[in-house]
Write a protein that holds these residues in place. Structure first.
Motif, PDB file in Angstrom:
ATOM      1  N   GLN A  79      41.223  26.394  36.286  1.00 26.39           N
ATOM      2  CA  GLN A  79      42.274  27.300  36.751  1.00 26.39           C
ATOM      3  C   GLN A  79      41.703  28.600  37.329  1.00 26.39           C
ATOM      4  OE1 GLN A  79      41.958  25.835  33.713  1.00 26.39           O
ATOM      5  NE2 GLN A  79      43.923  25.783  32.656  1.00 26.39           N
ATOM      6  N   ARG A  80      42.314  29.034  38.407  1.00 30.98           N
ATOM      7  CA  ARG A  80      41.842  30.232  39.103  1.00 30.98           C
ATOM      8  C   ARG A  80      41.903  31.480  38.226  1.00 30.98           C
ATOM      9  NH1 ARG A  80      40.431  31.610  44.242  1.00 30.98           N
ATOM     10  NH2 ARG A  80      40.811  29.516  44.991  1.00 30.98           N
ATOM     11  N   LEU A  83      38.713  33.023  37.029  1.00 32.62           N
ATOM     12  CA  LEU A  83      37.755  33.389  38.073  1.00 32.62           C
ATOM     13  C   LEU A  83      36.601  34.284  37.594  1.00 32.62           C
ATOM     14  CD1 LEU A  83      37.156  32.929  41.095  1.00 32.62           C
ATOM     15  CD2 LEU A  83      38.501  34.955  41.590  1.00 32.62           C
ATOM     16  N   TRP A  86      34.101  32.153  36.085  1.00 36.14           N
ATOM     17  CA  TRP A  86      33.493  31.316  37.105  1.00 36.14           C
ATOM     18  C   TRP A  86      32.341  32.006  37.802  1.00 36.14           C
ATOM     19  CZ3 TRP A  86      33.309  26.795  39.639  1.00 36.14           C
ATOM     20  CH2 TRP A  86      34.189  25.811  39.212  1.00 36.14           C
ATOM     21  N   LYS A  87      32.587  33.286  38.146  1.00 38.16           N
ATOM     22  CA  LYS A  87      31.578  34.020  38.920  1.00 38.16           C
ATOM     23  C   LYS A  87      30.267  34.055  38.151  1.00 38.16           C
ATOM     24  CE  LYS A  87      34.632  36.769  41.758  1.00 38.16           C
ATOM     25  NZ  LYS A  87      35.396  38.014  41.880  1.00 38.16           N
ATOM     26  N   GLU A 110      42.460  23.188  43.597  1.00 39.01           N
ATOM     27  CA  GLU A 110      42.165  24.549  43.141  1.00 39.01           C
ATOM     28  C   GLU A 110      40.691  24.651  42.718  1.00 39.01           C
ATOM     29  OE1 GLU A 110      44.820  25.790  40.020  1.00 39.01           O
ATOM     30  OE2 GLU A 110      44.241  27.900  40.211  1.00 39.01           O
ATOM     31  N   VAL A 111      40.239  23.669  41.977  1.00 38.91           N
ATOM     32  CA  VAL A 111      38.859  23.725  41.489  1.00 38.91           C
ATOM     33  C   VAL A 111      37.862  23.478  42.631  1.00 38.91           C
ATOM     34  CG1 VAL A 111      38.840  21.361  40.580  1.00 38.91           C
ATOM     35  CG2 VAL A 111      37.265  22.991  39.684  1.00 38.91           C
ATOM     36  N   ASP A 113      38.338  24.328  45.718  1.00 40.23           N
ATOM     37  CA  ASP A 113      38.331  25.589  46.473  1.00 40.23           C
ATOM     38  C   ASP A 113      37.422  26.614  45.799  1.00 40.23           C
ATOM     39  OD1 ASP A 113      40.057  24.615  48.348  1.00 40.23           O
ATOM     40  OD2 ASP A 113      41.845  25.642  47.576  1.00 40.23           O
ATOM     41  N   LEU A 114      37.537  26.726  44.470  1.00 39.55           N
ATOM     42  CA  LEU A 114      36.713  27.696  43.733  1.00 39.55           C
ATOM     43  C   LEU A 114      35.222  27.421  43.968  1.00 39.55           C
ATOM     44  CD1 LEU A 114      38.625  27.837  40.323  1.00 39.55           C
ATOM     45  CD2 LEU A 114      38.102  29.803  41.767  1.00 39.55           C
ATOM     46  N   GLU A 117      34.208  28.222  47.618  1.00 41.72           N
ATOM     47  CA  GLU A 117      34.098  29.680  47.794  1.00 41.72           C
ATOM     48  C   GLU A 117      32.759  30.213  47.289  1.00 41.72           C
ATOM     49  OE1 GLU A 117      37.450  31.405  45.738  1.00 41.72           O
ATOM     50  OE2 GLU A 117      38.846  30.352  47.060  1.00 41.72           O
ATOM     51  N   ARG A 118      32.210  29.578  46.247  1.00 36.99           N
ATOM     52  CA  ARG A 118      30.935  30.025  45.686  1.00 36.99           C
ATOM     53  C   ARG A 118      29.755  29.396  46.437  1.00 36.99           C
ATOM     54  NH1 ARG A 118      33.913  32.589  43.105  1.00 36.99           N
ATOM     55  NH2 ARG A 118      32.537  34.264  43.662  1.00 36.99           N
TER      56      ARG A 118
END
Ligand code: GDP
Ligand code: MG
Length: 183
Positions: A79-80, A83, A86-87, A110-111, A113-114, A117-118
């Motif tokens: 889940q976003r 975040l 995640w970072k 969603e996952v 995309d996360l 993005e990284r």
């Protein structure tokens, strides 16, 4: 090397890390509170009896057969709203194994995309449940909108060889992508 095992709630992250790890795994499962009941709607997942949800990380370790490569596995919630976590976890990771449940394909975007993005390389492992719709790999690739070189495998997170196969696909893909970027 650090590897993320990512995916939405109930997709099998904890199961996969338990199956793969050669050390007792560390889990941070918490009893789901009423506050999260709306956001983590388990009826959607078909897991009405699931009373815990991964709020932080799972951790395990695995030495690849034949190699001296040691993988550190970090189970990461999909889940976003996680975040910030995640970072930190994604920093320095070789890549991510994205677990997907064909009953809830939309929840996997969603996952993915996360991860994109990284800038992390990833492989997709479809974790099969008894009532999962039976799509061909070609259809799944198109439904998930995967790049042609993104590995896609079918797995059973409860079986060591199956989970290991998915991990080896990811490792090979990540190493090859890292090679392309530095050459
Ligand atoms: N049939 C089947 N059940 C699975 C599989 N992987 C996990 N499960 C079950 O699905 C539920 C959720 O798995 P869990 O690993 O806790 O998911 P997480 O929320 O992603 O950590 C558990 O009850 C598992 O026993 C699988 O490959 N096949
Ligand atoms: Mg879990």
């Amino acid at each position: 090397m650090k590897i993320l095992v990512a995916g939405h709630l109930g997709v099998g992250k904890t199961t996969a890390i338990r199956t793969l790890s050669e050390i007792p795994t560390l889990h941070t499962e918490e009893v789901m509170t009423d506050a999260a009941a709306d956001t983590d709607d388990l009826s959607l997942v078909g897991l009405r009896n699931k009373t815990t949800t991964t709020v932080a990380i799972d951790f395990g370790r695995l030495t690849l057969p034949g190699d001296k490569i040691v993988l550190y596995l970090y189970g990461t919630p999909g889940q976003r709203r996680f975040l910030p976590l995640w970072k930190g976890i994604a920093l320095g990771a070789l890549g991510a194994l994205v677990l997907v449940d064909t009953r809830r394909l939309d929840a996997s975007f969603e996952v993915m995309d996360l991860i994109e993005e990284r800038g992390l390389p990833y492989a997709v492992a479809v974790n099969v449940f008894p009532d999962s719709p039976d799509y061909s790999l070609e259809i799944l690739r198109s439904k998930l909108d995967l790049a042609p070189d993104t590995p896609l495998v079918i797995c059973d997170a409860r079986q060591t060889n199956s989970s290991l196969n998915a991990l080896i696909e990811l490792t090979a893909h990540s190493i090859s992508r890292a090679g392309n970027e530095t050459s």
